[in-house]
Design an enzyme around this catalytic site. Structure first.
Site: not given
Ligand code: THU
Length: 131
Positions: A42, A44, A53, A55, A87, A90
């Site tokens: 991920n 940010e 994300c 994925e 999520c 994804c």
């Molecule tokens: N996140 C992912 O990388 N994958 C997911 O399926 C859910 C959330 C990350 C996004 C963000 O950087 C952190 O988790 C918190 O939401």
């Protein structure tokens, strides 16, 4: 590559996560029918809605690398007590592809607890662009 190996790759790449705001690191490793694998973490952003994300990062790398075979499995590792369920955005991405009905989703948490689900179990009635 088996689930254990995919999860090892996901774990390794989770260490590279840029999770400055949430501190919630995620790593993903996607396996294609060709045998190729691609990793993502991920990423940010201070404009929170732009967070990427792990994925979708891994799948984007596969597409950019010219991968043309079917997506088979998505392994997701997060160093937290709870499993990191993908999520909704994804899940919709996974189900987009040719083999969308048959993708396996494999998750592991920091305690080494791992589970495997089919995409149909976690994303029923997904959106399809069929007029
Ligand atoms: N996140 C992912 O990388 N994958 C997911 O399926 C859910 C959330 C990350 C996004 C963000 O950087 C952190 O988790 C918190 O939401």
């Amino acid at each position: 590559m088996n689930n254990t190996e995919l999860l090892m790759q996901a774990k390794k790449v989770s260490e590279n996560a840029y999770a400055k705001y949430s501190k919630f690191k995620v790593g993903a490793c996607v396996l294609y029918e060709s045998g190729n694998t691609y990793i993502g973490c991920n990423v940010e952003n201070g404009s929170y809605g732009l967070c990427l994300c792990a994925e979708r990062n891994a799948i984007s790398t596969a597409i950019a690398s010219g991968e043309k075979s079917n997506l088979l499995s998505v392994a997701i590792y997060s160093p937290n007590t709870k499993l990191c369920w993908p999520c909704g955005a994804c899940r919709q991405w996974f189900s987009e592809f040719e083999n969308g009905q048959n993708i396996k989703v494999v998750l592991e948490n920091k305690n080494g607890e791992a589970v495997e689900f089919s995409i149909d179990e976690i994303m029923p009635h997904r959106f399809e662009l069929i007029p």
